[in-house]
Design an enzyme around this catalytic site. Structure first.
Site, PDB file in Angstrom:
ATOM      1  CG  ASP A  63     127.870  33.757  28.814  1.00 12.43           C
ATOM      2  OD1 ASP A  63     128.874  32.954  29.213  1.00 12.43           O
ATOM      3  OD2 ASP A  63     127.845  34.230  27.672  1.00 12.43           O
ATOM      4  CB  SER A  64     129.246  28.754  31.989  1.00 16.29           C
ATOM      5  OG  SER A  64     129.837  29.359  32.884  1.00 16.29           O
ATOM      6  CG  ASP A 102     130.953  36.072  30.568  1.00 14.46           C
ATOM      7  OD1 ASP A 102     131.662  36.512  30.197  1.00 14.46           O
ATOM      8  OD2 ASP A 102     130.939  34.482  30.651  1.00 14.46           O
ATOM      9  CE  LYS A 132     134.426  35.222  30.015  1.00 17.84           C
ATOM     10  NZ  LYS A 132     133.711  34.992  28.856  1.00 17.84           N
ATOM     11  CD  GLU A 134     131.302  34.640  23.978  1.00 15.05           C
ATOM     12  OE1 GLU A 134     130.764  34.280  23.033  1.00 15.05           O
ATOM     13  OE2 GLU A 134     131.079  33.825  25.271  1.00 15.05           O
ATOM     14  CD  GLU A 201     135.216  28.513  25.634  1.00 17.81           C
ATOM     15  OE1 GLU A 201     134.996  29.696  26.097  1.00 17.81           O
ATOM     16  OE2 GLU A 201     134.392  27.470  25.940  1.00 17.81           O
TER      17      GLU A 201
HETATM   18  O1  KIV Z   1     130.893  31.706  30.827  1.00 19.15           O
HETATM   19  C1  KIV Z   1     131.805  31.059  31.359  1.00 19.15           C
HETATM   20  O2  KIV Z   1     132.162  30.113  32.143  1.00 19.15           O
HETATM   21  C2  KIV Z   1     133.140  31.218  30.331  1.00 19.15           C
HETATM   22  C3  KIV Z   1     134.413  30.546  30.411  1.00 19.15           C
HETATM   23  C4  KIV Z   1     134.135  29.256  29.710  1.00 19.15           C
HETATM   24  C5  KIV Z   1     135.675  31.168  30.043  1.00 19.15           C
HETATM   25  O3  KIV Z   1     133.289  32.484  29.436  1.00 19.15           O
END
Ligand code: KIV
Length: 294
Positions: A63-64, A102, A132, A134, A201
């Site tokens: 989600d970056s 994500d 993934k 959090e 992280e």
């Molecule tokens: O969204 C992302 O890029 C991440 C990484 C920083 C692990 O979750």
């Protein structure tokens, strides 16, 4: 049926042209054999092709994407539709790497039913092999429900960017006894719930090393030192494409930003001066055809 599967596995082992995707079993095996796991983010087709060709084990459609591709200040504005869209492109660009998508902010916080449906979208519509999300103990019911739907999960604890407002900024986690103990407990609970790996992280290296040594599932570090079972970075950061603040844990493996800028400036000058396109970039036509036109 079983015989067919056996033959297929044999052909892959013999180096035939069949390209098998990395699976959760491959990732677990790597920890067992003490082989490091590689993961990088990608958000589009072209980059996924390159990351896949480099033999990276896992591509994270992070989600970056919100920060590095969509220009948001943080990840909180990213939607499920954004994630499905980018995941589809990355899946089309990769053949070998496992694609992990994500779950964006609020896609798994409202209800368990919504969380399972959203995780399912990333698999069914996006084509990802895993998701993934959090959080630790507080997310266990959601983690269990998604796993019950046969969707593999990568956990993510420590400096979880979706909690930026709760944390009061992007702060390293686990520096004091209480938060360090919480991270150890969260990792254990996620492992017991059945996630197949855990991203750590923004965690002090020695703490990440302890968590890694105690865990039976692989840990993948970002800003968590060298002793994790694998590493992940945001691809724009490690290629030097991002402008602005770069966290301490990022190593720039290339400095593509200035190289791209120079190429763009050269293009502008050559077009303005009339030196591009040259004859080698142009198509020809026979003179007699040209002469008979008017
Ligand atoms: O969204 C992302 O890029 C991440 C990484 C920083 C692990 O979750």
């Amino acid at each position: 049926m079983l015989m067919g599967m056996k033959n297929r596995t044999k052909r892959i082992a013999e180096g035939d042209q069949i390209v098998a995707r990395v699976t959760t079993a491959t990732i677990r095996d790597k920890k067992a054999k003490n082989d490091k796991i590689t993961m990088l983010t990608s958000y589009d087709y072209g980059m996924a092709v390159l990351v896949d060709q480099a033999g990276i084990d896992m591509i994270l459609v992070g989600d970056s994407v919100g920060n590095v591709q969509l220009g948001y200040e943080n990840t909180l504005a990213v939607t499920m539709d954004d994630m499905v869209h980018h995941t589809r492109a990355v899946v089309r660009g990769s053949k070998h790497a496992m694609v992990v998508a994500d779950m964006p902010f609020l896609s798994y916080h409202i209800s368990i039913e919504e969380a399972v449906r959203n995780a399912g979208r990333l698999i069914q519509e996006g084509g990802a092999q895993a998701v993934k999300l959090e959080g630790g103990e507080e997310r266990l019911p959601v983690v269990q429900a998604i796993l019950n739907a046969e969707i593999p999960i990568v956990g993510h604890i420590g400096l979880t960017p979706q909690s930026v407002n709760q944390f009061g900024g992007f702060k390293v986690q686990g520096k004091d006894l209480e938060t360090a103990r919480k991270l150890i407990r969260d990792a254990k609970l996620l492992e017991e719930a059945g996630v197949f790996s855990i991203v750590l992280e923004g965690v002090p290296g020695p703490l990440a090393a302890k968590i890694t040594a105690a865990a039976t599932v692989p840990t993948i570090g970002i800003g968590a030192g060298k002793d994790c079972d694998g590493q992940v970075l945001v691809i724009n950061d490690m290629l030097g494409i991002n402008q602005g603040h770069i966290p301490k844990f990022v190593k720039r493996f290339a400095d593509l930003g200035p190289a791209i800028l120079e190429a763009l400036r050269d293009y502008k000058s050559e077009v303005e001066e009339g030196t591009f396109p040259g004859p080698e970039h142009s198509y020809t036509i026979k003179d007699d055809v040209l002469e008979r036109l008017y």
